[in-house]
Design a protein around this motif. Structure first.
Motif, PDB file in Angstrom:
ATOM      1  N   VAL A  51       0.832  -1.208   0.000  1.00  0.00           N
ATOM      2  CA  VAL A  51       0.000   0.000   0.000  1.00  0.00           C
ATOM      3  C   VAL A  51       0.866   1.258   0.000  1.00  0.00           C
ATOM      4  O   VAL A  51       0.648   2.171  -0.808  1.00  0.00           O
ATOM      5  N   VAL A  52       1.850   1.335   0.879  1.00  0.00           N
ATOM      6  CA  VAL A  52       2.661   2.553   0.948  1.00  0.00           C
ATOM      7  C   VAL A  52       3.460   2.746  -0.335  1.00  0.00           C
ATOM      8  O   VAL A  52       3.649   3.874  -0.796  1.00  0.00           O
ATOM      9  N   LEU A 110      -8.615  -0.772 -16.580  1.00  0.00           N
ATOM     10  CA  LEU A 110      -7.470  -0.552 -15.712  1.00  0.00           C
ATOM     11  C   LEU A 110      -6.174  -0.502 -16.516  1.00  0.00           C
ATOM     12  O   LEU A 110      -5.122  -0.192 -15.984  1.00  0.00           O
ATOM     13  N   MET A 111      -6.260  -0.784 -17.811  1.00  0.00           N
ATOM     14  CA  MET A 111      -5.072  -0.700 -18.653  1.00  0.00           C
ATOM     15  C   MET A 111      -4.607   0.746 -18.806  1.00  0.00           C
ATOM     16  O   MET A 111      -3.458   1.000 -19.116  1.00  0.00           O
ATOM     17  N   ASP A 112      -5.503   1.693 -18.601  1.00  0.00           N
ATOM     18  CA  ASP A 112      -5.162   3.111 -18.740  1.00  0.00           C
ATOM     19  C   ASP A 112      -4.618   3.697 -17.449  1.00  0.00           C
ATOM     20  O   ASP A 112      -4.352   4.882 -17.383  1.00  0.00           O
ATOM     21  N   GLY A 113      -4.458   2.915 -16.429  1.00  0.00           N
ATOM     22  CA  GLY A 113      -3.963   3.394 -15.148  1.00  0.00           C
ATOM     23  C   GLY A 113      -4.974   3.121 -14.059  1.00  0.00           C
ATOM     24  O   GLY A 113      -6.075   2.634 -14.301  1.00  0.00           O
ATOM     25  N   ARG A 115      -4.423   1.055 -11.534  1.00  0.00           N
ATOM     26  CA  ARG A 115      -4.251  -0.270 -10.921  1.00  0.00           C
ATOM     27  C   ARG A 115      -3.698  -0.169  -9.509  1.00  0.00           C
ATOM     28  O   ARG A 115      -4.072  -0.937  -8.641  1.00  0.00           O
ATOM     29  N   GLY A 116      -2.791   0.778  -9.281  1.00  0.00           N
ATOM     30  CA  GLY A 116      -2.207   0.922  -7.949  1.00  0.00           C
ATOM     31  C   GLY A 116      -3.253   1.244  -6.900  1.00  0.00           C
ATOM     32  O   GLY A 116      -3.281   0.645  -5.826  1.00  0.00           O
ATOM     33  N   LEU A 117      -4.127   2.199  -7.202  1.00  0.00           N
ATOM     34  CA  LEU A 117      -5.181   2.545  -6.251  1.00  0.00           C
ATOM     35  C   LEU A 117      -6.226   1.426  -6.150  1.00  0.00           C
ATOM     36  O   LEU A 117      -6.850   1.260  -5.105  1.00  0.00           O
ATOM     37  N   PHE A 118      -6.397   0.651  -7.208  1.00  0.00           N
ATOM     38  CA  PHE A 118      -7.289  -0.500  -7.141  1.00  0.00           C
ATOM     39  C   PHE A 118      -6.723  -1.523  -6.154  1.00  0.00           C
ATOM     40  O   PHE A 118      -7.463  -2.123  -5.373  1.00  0.00           O
ATOM     41  N   ILE A 119      -5.408  -1.702  -6.157  1.00  0.00           N
ATOM     42  CA  ILE A 119      -4.755  -2.588  -5.187  1.00  0.00           C
ATOM     43  C   ILE A 119      -4.954  -2.046  -3.772  1.00  0.00           C
ATOM     44  O   ILE A 119      -5.287  -2.793  -2.855  1.00  0.00           O
ATOM     45  N   VAL A 120      -4.758  -0.740  -3.602  1.00  0.00           N
ATOM     46  CA  VAL A 120      -4.979  -0.112  -2.296  1.00  0.00           C
ATOM     47  C   VAL A 120      -6.416  -0.342  -1.848  1.00  0.00           C
ATOM     48  O   VAL A 120      -6.680  -0.710  -0.697  1.00  0.00           O
ATOM     49  N   SER A 125      -8.921  -1.449   4.581  1.00  0.00           N
ATOM     50  CA  SER A 125     -10.293  -1.466   5.077  1.00  0.00           C
ATOM     51  C   SER A 125     -11.004  -0.173   4.690  1.00  0.00           C
ATOM     52  O   SER A 125     -12.214  -0.153   4.521  1.00  0.00           O
ATOM     53  N   SER A 126     -10.241   0.910   4.534  1.00  0.00           N
ATOM     54  CA  SER A 126     -10.765   2.158   3.983  1.00  0.00           C
ATOM     55  C   SER A 126      -9.587   2.982   3.485  1.00  0.00           C
ATOM     56  O   SER A 126      -8.443   2.764   3.885  1.00  0.00           O
TER      57      SER A 126
END
Length: 157
Positions: A51-52, A110-113, A115-120, A125-126
């Motif tokens: 996450v970080v 998600l190919m356009d970007g 993905r990182g925040l989707f992982i987060v 939990s929030s």
């Protein structure tokens, strides 16, 4: 109770932005790992480090220096505990609601970007963001499972 760990002092891009962010991410992961181990929360380490890293990469890619990383150990009423990770930068920030809407929209990819925040979003939990006169902060909270080892108060000192 709130225990704030300044993971890294604010840093600016040096000779190479990629080298600065890579060094900062490595340093942040080391500090976070040590503090989670000290708090008896090793079970959160992998998720917290991922996450970080994602939050810092976004801050360096889309934000402005200086960047700052903090980690908090918090308790809610009823004894629920969580670790909060924050990455701040001096940029204007992003529209979190627009990003979340793109995930729900059938034509979005998600190919356009994003993905990182989707992982987060998947691991935390929030999570969310905030704006101030100094810039923008993105935060994520990882809840400590009630039966996790280290469920007591963090060590003092």
């Amino acid at each position: 109770m709130r225990v704030v760990v300044p993971v890294l002092p604010p840093f600016w891009a040096g000779h190479s932005e990629a080298a600065s962010s890579a060094g900062a991410a490595a340093g942040a992961r080391a500090v976070i790992g040590r503090h989670l181990a000290g708090w008896g929360l090793q079970s959160l380490t992998d998720d917290a480090l991922l996450v970080v890293t994602e939050l810092l990469v976004n801050a360096v890619r889309y934000g402005k220096p200086p960047w700052n990383i903090s980690m908090w150990l918090m308790s809610r009423e009823g004894g629920r505990r969580y670790v909060r990770l924050e990455v701040a930068d001096a940029g204007a920030g992003i529209d979190i609601n627009l990003i979340r809407a793109r995930w729900r929209h059938p034509s979005s990819s998600l190919m356009d970007g994003g993905r990182g925040l989707f992982i987060v979003d998947t691991l935390a939990s929030s999570w969310g963001n905030g704006h101030s006169s100094h810039g923008h902060t993105v935060w994520a909270e990882l809840e400590v499972e009630p039966d996790a080892p280290g469920g007591g108060p963090p060590p003092s000192g």
